[in-house]
Design a protein around this motif. Structure first.
Motif, PDB file in Angstrom:
ATOM      1  N   PRO A   7      28.248  64.045  66.864  1.00  0.00           N
ATOM      2  CA  PRO A   7      29.629  64.520  66.944  1.00  0.00           C
ATOM      3  C   PRO A   7      30.637  63.498  66.403  1.00  0.00           C
ATOM      4  CG  PRO A   7      28.525  64.689  69.079  1.00  0.00           C
ATOM      5  CD  PRO A   7      27.601  63.956  68.165  1.00  0.00           C
ATOM      6  N   TYR A   8      30.231  62.236  66.307  1.00  0.00           N
ATOM      7  CA  TYR A   8      31.161  61.194  65.859  1.00  0.00           C
ATOM      8  C   TYR A   8      30.833  60.702  64.455  1.00  0.00           C
ATOM      9  CZ  TYR A   8      31.868  61.248  70.868  1.00  0.00           C
ATOM     10  OH  TYR A   8      32.094  61.659  72.143  1.00  0.00           O
ATOM     11  N   CYS A   9      29.549  60.555  64.137  1.00  0.00           N
ATOM     12  CA  CYS A   9      29.152  59.923  62.874  1.00  0.00           C
ATOM     13  C   CYS A   9      28.751  60.928  61.804  1.00  0.00           C
ATOM     14  CB  CYS A   9      27.988  58.964  63.100  1.00  0.00           C
ATOM     15  SG  CYS A   9      28.330  57.705  64.322  1.00  0.00           S
ATOM     16  N   GLY A  10      28.553  62.174  62.160  1.00  0.00           N
ATOM     17  CA  GLY A  10      28.121  63.153  61.163  1.00  0.00           C
ATOM     18  C   GLY A  10      26.617  63.248  61.081  1.00  0.00           C
ATOM     19  N   ARG A  12      22.891  62.642  60.561  1.00  0.00           N
ATOM     20  CA  ARG A  12      22.048  61.451  60.457  1.00  0.00           C
ATOM     21  C   ARG A  12      20.603  61.847  60.726  1.00  0.00           C
ATOM     22  NH1 ARG A  12      24.598  56.463  60.982  1.00  0.00           N
ATOM     23  NH2 ARG A  12      26.756  56.644  60.310  1.00  0.00           N
ATOM     24  N   ASP A  13      19.719  60.971  60.317  1.00  0.00           N
ATOM     25  CA  ASP A  13      18.299  61.224  60.486  1.00  0.00           C
ATOM     26  C   ASP A  13      17.900  61.116  61.961  1.00  0.00           C
ATOM     27  OD1 ASP A  13      15.747  61.372  58.692  1.00  0.00           O
ATOM     28  OD2 ASP A  13      15.257  60.011  60.329  1.00  0.00           O
ATOM     29  N   SER A  15      15.536  59.673  63.296  1.00  0.00           N
ATOM     30  CA  SER A  15      15.049  58.354  63.709  1.00  0.00           C
ATOM     31  C   SER A  15      16.156  57.479  64.302  1.00  0.00           C
ATOM     32  CB  SER A  15      14.396  57.639  62.527  1.00  0.00           C
ATOM     33  OG  SER A  15      15.314  57.496  61.477  1.00  0.00           O
ATOM     34  N   GLU A  16      17.412  57.842  64.057  1.00  0.00           N
ATOM     35  CA  GLU A  16      18.515  57.056  64.619  1.00  0.00           C
ATOM     36  C   GLU A  16      18.830  57.457  66.054  1.00  0.00           C
ATOM     37  OE1 GLU A  16      22.052  56.921  62.301  1.00  0.00           O
ATOM     38  OE2 GLU A  16      21.030  56.345  60.476  1.00  0.00           O
ATOM     39  N   ALA A  61      21.042  54.280  67.200  1.00  0.00           N
ATOM     40  CA  ALA A  61      21.209  53.285  66.131  1.00  0.00           C
ATOM     41  C   ALA A  61      22.591  53.381  65.493  1.00  0.00           C
ATOM     42  CB  ALA A  61      20.144  53.459  65.067  1.00  0.00           C
ATOM     43  N   GLY A  62      23.424  54.272  66.005  1.00  0.00           N
ATOM     44  CA  GLY A  62      24.756  54.444  65.423  1.00  0.00           C
ATOM     45  C   GLY A  62      25.829  54.103  66.431  1.00  0.00           C
ATOM     46  N   CYS A  63      26.589  55.119  66.831  1.00  0.00           N
ATOM     47  CA  CYS A  63      27.731  54.875  67.711  1.00  0.00           C
ATOM     48  C   CYS A  63      27.306  54.730  69.175  1.00  0.00           C
ATOM     49  CB  CYS A  63      28.736  56.009  67.567  1.00  0.00           C
ATOM     50  SG  CYS A  63      28.054  57.628  67.984  1.00  0.00           S
ATOM     51  N   ARG A  64      26.037  54.964  69.467  1.00  0.00           N
ATOM     52  CA  ARG A  64      25.469  54.802  70.807  1.00  0.00           C
ATOM     53  C   ARG A  64      26.108  55.733  71.840  1.00  0.00           C
ATOM     54  NH1 ARG A  64      26.388  49.761  69.135  1.00  0.00           N
ATOM     55  NH2 ARG A  64      27.929  49.336  70.724  1.00  0.00           N
ATOM     56  N   ARG A  65      26.588  56.884  71.394  1.00  0.00           N
ATOM     57  CA  ARG A  65      27.188  57.833  72.319  1.00  0.00           C
ATOM     58  C   ARG A  65      26.204  58.944  72.651  1.00  0.00           C
ATOM     59  NH1 ARG A  65      29.996  54.241  71.465  1.00  0.00           N
ATOM     60  NH2 ARG A  65      32.131  53.967  72.143  1.00  0.00           N
TER      61      ARG A  65
END
Lengths: 125, 204
Positions: A7-10, A12-13, A15-16, A61-65
């Motif tokens: 919802p925040y980063c768009g 993604r794979d 694996s993240e 692996a991204g915004c951790r949300r």
């Protein structure tokens, strides 16, 4: 591999992300009113449906949300992604939420600050 | 990218890649190496957690007019504000300036629900330049790294060859990669290996 839209980063794979298991398991507030078996429904038992499943996911692996996802365990179709603290908005998501065995458990009933469980407890005492 | 001069009072200590020797692989097709890796030694890094009410303070110390949108970087001079999450930013500043900046931000954030953490030594920043930079990164990263999808001013936290990294695109062929200090030698060696076919150099 799933392409998951955070919802925040768009998009993604997969694996993240890490899957946090079944969503919408509410902690019983009046836990002392539950038997051990009823509390075990909340603490240990998890659903494993064939079909639409409401899950919690985290973009580790991204915004951790955290967020919720309605995913079909057969087709892997992602029906809906919705924020933590809210319920599914789609028809299929709502149906899956309502159909879960968890809705009928004493643990779920005791998770709401309803008067029902308190009244029941008062009656017993 | 931010200057790497040690302009502040901070003594030049050991960096994450201090133990690595200069490495070079010739470009098999001749000419310049496809990837040039440089450690941005001691680049100042400050983690900011909080809402939009941090903006006046951050703006005061960086000159930015607004906080970056999702997956974007706002740069003013040698200060870069990198979006990490809906309430999290990474502030990059010139080496040596982070201690002073951190204390100023902390003082000015008093009364605001925010956290300012100096993570300079926890993270390692690498500059990646070269024609093949995108192709090398794409070997270990699931992001769409085409210039039309990940262009100047874009950033992303993602995985590169199983290591958690923050990627910042500056232009068609220049990136800053931020990773954990303990992962820095691994990431550098992986990049050097992945760039064999394009030629690569690491200058430390």
């Amino acid at each position: 591999m799933l392409l998951i839209t955070c919802p925040y980063c768009g998009p993604r794979d997969e694996s993240e992300f890490s899957c946090g298991g079944e969503a919408h398991i509410a902690r019983p507030l009046a836990e002392s009113s539950l038997t051990d078996a009823e509390f075990a429904d909340y603490l240990f038992l998890r659903d494993n449906p064939k079909g639409l499943f409401l899950e919690r996911w985290r973009h580790a692996a991204g915004c951790r949300r955290w967020f919720n996802m309605a995913r079909d365990t057969v087709t892997h179709e992602i029906v809906e992604i919705y924020p933590m603290g809210s319920g599914p908005a789609s028809k299929a998501g709502k149906a899956a939420h309502a159909a879960s065995w968890r809705r009928d458990t004493a643990a779920e009933a005791a998770s709401k600050p309803a008067h029902k469980s308190r009244a029941k407890k008062d009656k017993v005492s | 990218m931010a200057s790497v001069s040690n302009e502040g009072q901070r003594p030049p200590g050991r960096t994450a890649l201090a133990g690595m020797t200069v490495m070079a692989h010739d470009n098999p097709e001749g000419g310049k190496p496809g990837l040039v890796i440089t450690e941005l030694a001691h680049l100042g890094k400050i983690n900011l957690r909080g809402g939009s009410d941090m903006l006046p303070v951050i703006s005061n110390h960086t000159g930015c007019a607004k906080l970056p949108d999702n997956n974007r970087v706002v740069s003013v001079g040698d200060r870069h504000i990198v979006w990490l999450g809906p309430d999290e930013y990474l502030l990059l500043c010139a080496a040596g300036s982070e201690t002073h900046l951190h204390s100023q931000l902390t003082l000015d954030m008093a009364g605001i629900h925010a956290a300012v953490t100096n993570v300079t030594d926890s993270l390692c920043a690498l500059s990646l330049r070269g024609k093949a930079a995108r192709r090398v990164l794409a070997k270990g990263c699931s992001l769409d790294l085409h210039a039309s999808q990940f262009g100047a001013g874009d950033c992303a936290q993602t995985m590169l060859a199983h290591a958690a990294v923050t990627l910042i695109a500056h232009d068609a062929s220049g990136f800053t990669l931020v990773c954990r200090t303990s992962f820095a030698p691994y990431v550098t060696e992986w990049l050097m290996d992945a760039a064999l076919e394009f030629g690569a150099s690491f200058r430390g």
